[in-house]
Design a protein around this motif. Structure first.
Motif, mmCIF file in Angstrom:
data_model
loop_
_atom_site.group_PDB
_atom_site.id
_atom_site.type_symbol
_atom_site.label_atom_id
_atom_site.label_comp_id
_atom_site.label_asym_id
_atom_site.label_seq_id
_atom_site.Cartn_x
_atom_site.Cartn_y
_atom_site.Cartn_z
ATOM 1 N N LYS A 121 -4.819 -1.891 -1.353
ATOM 2 C CA LYS A 121 -4.807 -1.225 -2.482
ATOM 3 C C LYS A 121 -4.457 -1.862 -3.823
ATOM 4 C CE LYS A 121 -5.704 2.592 0.034
ATOM 5 N NZ LYS A 121 -6.899 2.533 0.722
ATOM 6 N N ASN A 163 0.735 -1.279 0.046
ATOM 7 C CA ASN A 163 0.052 -0.070 -0.021
ATOM 8 C C ASN A 163 1.007 1.294 0.015
ATOM 9 O OD1 ASN A 163 -2.332 -1.325 0.031
ATOM 10 N ND2 ASN A 163 -2.752 -1.286 2.055
ATOM 11 N N LYS A 175 1.221 4.174 -2.940
ATOM 12 C CA LYS A 175 0.988 5.607 -2.538
ATOM 13 C C LYS A 175 2.330 6.292 -2.943
ATOM 14 C CE LYS A 175 0.687 8.430 1.499
ATOM 15 N NZ LYS A 175 0.875 8.576 2.827
#
Length: 135
Positions: free
Chosen positions: A82, A47, A51
Motif C-alpha cells: 500500500k 500496510n 491502514k
C-alpha cells in the motif's frame, strides 16, 4: 527542522510526483529496494500502519532506489504493498542517497505538513511511534 530536500519522481502510472505535492500532510519517506530482504519483509507492517493512520492526513511514499521496474511492480502487486509508489529514474537514486544521507535501507524520514524534517533515519521499530506522535 531542516527543509526536506525536494524531488520529482515517477509513480507506478508514469506520472511525475513531487514531495511538495503533499504539503499539509505528514509524510513518511520509505526508501527501499527490490533486492532488500528487510525492506520486503516490513511491507505488512507498513500496510498496517497505513491502514491505521491513512485517513489522518498521513502519506506513505515508498521510494524504490533501484531501477528494476519489472521487479518493483511485481513486489507491489504480489505483496499488496500500500501507499504511493515512486521509482528513481536516472541519477535520482544517487541524489536522494546523498541528500537524505542514506547509508542503509530501509531508511525512513518523517516530514511534517510544512515540508520540514521531523526525524531522519528512524529505526524501523520506532517508525509507528513517531508517526502516531506527530499526527
Amino acid at each position: 527542522g531542516d527543509q526536506a530536500p525536494g524531488f520529482y519522481l515517477i509513480d507506478i502510472q508514469n506520472n511525475k510526483v513531487k514531495l511538495s505535492d503533499f504539503k499539509g500532510k505528514l509524510v513518511c519517506l520509505n526508501f527501499w529496494a527490490t533486492w532488500c530482504g528487510p525492506c520486503i519483509n516490513s511491507i505488512p507492517k507498513k500496510n498496517e500502519m497505513l491502514k491505521n493512520f491513512g485517513n489522518k492526513n498521513f502519506v506513505l511514499l515508498n521510494i524504490c532506489l533501484d531501477n528494476n521496474v519489472g521487479k518493483w511492480k511485481e513486489i507491489i502487486k504480489t505483496k499488496e504493498f500500500k501507499g504511493i509508489h515512486l521509482q528513481c529514474p536516472g541519477k535520482w537514486s544517487d541524489l536522494l542517497n546523498e541528500k537524505y544521507g542514506i547509508k542503509f535501507i530501509p531508511h525512513y524520514t518523517l516530514v511534517d505538513k510544512n515540508g520540514l524534517i521531523i526525524i531522519d533515519d528512524i529505526n524501523r521499530d520506532s517508525l509507528e511511534y513517531y508517526v502516531k506522535a506527530n499526527l
